[in-house]
Structures are given as structure tokens and as C-alpha cells.
Design an enzyme around this catalytic site. Sequence first.
Site, PDB file in Angstrom:
ATOM      1  N   ASN A  11      -0.374 -11.142   3.170  1.00  0.00           N
ATOM      2  CA  ASN A  11       0.792 -12.023   3.223  1.00  0.00           C
ATOM      3  C   ASN A  11       1.513 -11.731   4.534  1.00  0.00           C
ATOM      4  OD1 ASN A  11       3.093 -13.509   2.860  1.00  0.00           O
ATOM      5  ND2 ASN A  11       3.957 -12.212   1.244  1.00  0.00           N
ATOM      6  N   TRP A  12       1.319 -12.636   5.495  1.00  0.00           N
ATOM      7  CA  TRP A  12       1.898 -12.412   6.829  1.00  0.00           C
ATOM      8  C   TRP A  12       3.404 -12.689   6.856  1.00  0.00           C
ATOM      9  CZ3 TRP A  12      -2.017 -15.004  10.802  1.00  0.00           C
ATOM     10  CH2 TRP A  12      -3.258 -14.348  10.708  1.00  0.00           C
ATOM     11  N   LYS A  13       3.906 -13.313   5.803  1.00  0.00           N
ATOM     12  CA  LYS A  13       5.334 -13.698   5.733  1.00  0.00           C
ATOM     13  C   LYS A  13       5.703 -14.515   6.980  1.00  0.00           C
ATOM     14  CE  LYS A  13       6.079  -9.600   3.006  1.00  0.00           C
ATOM     15  NZ  LYS A  13       7.000  -8.755   2.302  1.00  0.00           N
ATOM     16  N   HIS A  97       6.703 -15.543  -4.934  1.00  0.00           N
ATOM     17  CA  HIS A  97       6.901 -14.243  -4.296  1.00  0.00           C
ATOM     18  C   HIS A  97       8.352 -13.817  -4.503  1.00  0.00           C
ATOM     19  CE1 HIS A  97       7.283 -11.168  -1.208  1.00  0.00           C
ATOM     20  NE2 HIS A  97       5.968 -11.054  -1.259  1.00  0.00           N
ATOM     21  N   GLU A  99      10.486 -12.625  -2.637  1.00  0.00           N
ATOM     22  CA  GLU A  99      11.420 -13.082  -1.593  1.00  0.00           C
ATOM     23  C   GLU A  99      11.826 -14.532  -1.836  1.00  0.00           C
ATOM     24  OE1 GLU A  99       8.930 -11.871   1.676  1.00  0.00           O
ATOM     25  OE2 GLU A  99       9.216  -9.793   1.026  1.00  0.00           O
ATOM     26  N   GLU A 169       3.718  -7.516  -8.408  1.00  0.00           N
ATOM     27  CA  GLU A 169       4.367  -6.861  -7.279  1.00  0.00           C
ATOM     28  C   GLU A 169       5.725  -6.322  -7.713  1.00  0.00           C
ATOM     29  OE1 GLU A 169       2.720  -8.523  -3.358  1.00  0.00           O
ATOM     30  OE2 GLU A 169       4.362  -9.803  -3.959  1.00  0.00           O
ATOM     31  N   GLY A 175       7.575  -3.671   0.694  1.00  0.00           N
ATOM     32  CA  GLY A 175       8.148  -3.401   2.014  1.00  0.00           C
ATOM     33  C   GLY A 175       8.998  -2.145   2.074  1.00  0.00           C
ATOM     34  N   SER A 215       3.495  -2.167  -0.838  1.00  0.00           N
ATOM     35  CA  SER A 215       3.187  -1.063   0.085  1.00  0.00           C
ATOM     36  C   SER A 215       1.753  -0.544  -0.041  1.00  0.00           C
ATOM     37  CB  SER A 215       4.202   0.075  -0.090  1.00  0.00           C
ATOM     38  OG  SER A 215       5.511  -0.392   0.188  1.00  0.00           O
ATOM     39  N   GLY A 236       1.409  -6.966   2.330  1.00  0.00           N
ATOM     40  CA  GLY A 236       2.333  -7.509   3.324  1.00  0.00           C
ATOM     41  C   GLY A 236       2.153  -6.805   4.654  1.00  0.00           C
TER      42      GLY A 236
HETATM   43  C1  PEP Z   1       4.228  -8.557  -0.155  1.00  0.00           C
HETATM   44  O1  PEP Z   1       4.916  -9.101   0.672  1.00  0.00           O
HETATM   45  O2  PEP Z   1       3.696  -9.235  -1.011  1.00  0.00           O
HETATM   46  C2  PEP Z   1       4.046  -7.099  -0.076  1.00  0.00           C
HETATM   47  C3  PEP Z   1       3.450  -6.494  -1.068  1.00  0.00           C
HETATM   48  O3  PEP Z   1       4.544  -6.453   1.038  1.00  0.00           O
HETATM   49  P1  PEP Z   1       4.250  -4.924   1.472  1.00  0.00           P
HETATM   50  O4  PEP Z   1       2.771  -4.710   1.371  1.00  0.00           O
HETATM   51  O5  PEP Z   1       4.746  -4.845   2.884  1.00  0.00           O
HETATM   52  O6  PEP Z   1       5.009  -4.052   0.535  1.00  0.00           O
END
Ligand code: PEP
Length: 252
Positions: A11-13, A97, A99, A169, A175, A215, A236
Site C-alpha cells: 500500500n503505497w498510500k 483502510h 486511514e 490491520e 505505521g 508494520s 505500507g
Molecule cells: C498499511 O498502510 O496498510 C500498513 C499496514 O502500513 P505499515 O506497514 O506502514 O504499518
Amino acid sequence: MKKRRNIAAGNWKMNLTYKEGRLLARKIVDGTGRSDVTVILGVPAIHLKAMESILGGVSNFKTAAQNCHHEEKGAYTGELSAAQLKSVGTDCVILGHSERREYFNEDAELLAKKVDIVLKHGMEPIFCCGEKLDIREKGTHVELVSKQVKDALFHLTDEQFRKVVIAYEPVWAIGTGKTASPAQAQDMHKAIRDLIREKYGEETANLTSILYGGSVKPANAEEIFSQPDVDGGLVGGASLKAGDFTKIIKAF
Ligand code: PEP
């Protein structure tokens, strides 16, 4: 025997320019090649069309958009429809997600509509669920995540449900550098699979890929992915580095 797909999804966001995105995708394809793992790149919409040609020749690679509007088309300035995403070869759409839930107030009712329109246009929803820290501390995380899954997905037919990928998640792990322990991930994934089994039966439960997100990095991917009900990750930060992401893809 496990019949479901192992999936490494990035997930490049809201990161990477057009040029940077093409470069990263090429490096990931070159570093991975064909494999048994389904690799999904969740990219900003500006990259989707270019991904078609970069990933197109390698059948285990797929693209994902990070959102889509719930209506067919119309006066929704700034939004993208499922038909538009499909028209540039998009395979999957990340929905719900944390966010989007947090900053764009996406709730179960809206997500159910988004799931429907994504399926209608022949793409696979990657449905995200997960609890915040206070819920985990209260011990009601299984209840909350079960409700998120039921409310947004359990109106689907069995045939439709089989096209859905679930990503658990925990919000406190996204993050933050904090990862759920492999046992915490396994417990929740098992609870989700049990819930699917109750509603859709054994075969559908066994076919549904459930990804862990929060993470994931090269140092912890192997242990997390080796849990029996963890079928991969939604990644992410580490998906923005070709070296890290290819190591994660190889961690199965
Ligand atoms: C995500 O954005 O779905 C995510 C899991 O981010 P990260 O791996 O940076 O925690």
C-alpha cells in the site's frame, strides 16, 4: 491442504511521483519474477495505467486502487468510479483502510456499497478491518472486528464473498513500528475465519485469504506469515523500498 492464495500486497498510500512509482514497480518485478505468491501493488490512481504494462507480463502480479466511489458515475468532483478503475486494468481495490475510516468517515454502510460496486465491475475488494488501541486494551477487539466484517460483507452471496480478500490491520500497529505478535495475529485471523465458516461454510472459509497489516518488515514477515491462518500481508512503509518488499514477498 491449504487452497487459498498467499498474498503480499503493498500500500503505497499518497507517496511517489509518476516517475518514482514506475521505477519502484520495475524494481519489484525484476527482484521477484514469477512466483507462487500473488503480489498486489496498491498504488495511487495516477500509476494504475502504467502498471498495466509494467506488471502485465507477469501473471502473479496485480494492481490495486486504494479507494473507489460507491456510485456508478456522476457529479462527484475529485472521485473515481469502479468503471474508471477497471478501464485501466485495475484488478483489486483496497477498501476500508483505517486511514479512510478515520479521515474520510467511511463507515460500514458506505463500505458495503463500495464492496458491491467493486465486485460488480469485476475487481476484488481487499477489505481492511482492525481495532484501535483502546479497544485492544479493553479486550473487545474480536467483537469489534467481527462486527466490521459482518456489517460490510455478510450481505454478499457465497460466490461474491469468495472474491474478497480480508486484511486485518490493528490500527495501533499501522505505521507505528509496533507489530502484533504472531500469536495475536493468528488469534484474530482464526476468529475471522471461524466467523466466515459459520456464515459461508468450510470451503469458503478455507478459500479466503486473510492478510495481516501493521508494520510488516523483512525482519518479522516470515514469522507472521508462517501462522496457519495468516495468508500474507498488507504492507505500507516497507512496500516503498524495493529491497524490503521483495524480501517480504520471499518470506513465505
Ligand atoms: C498499511 O498502510 O496498510 C500498513 C499496514 O502500513 P505499515 O506497514 O506502514 O504499518
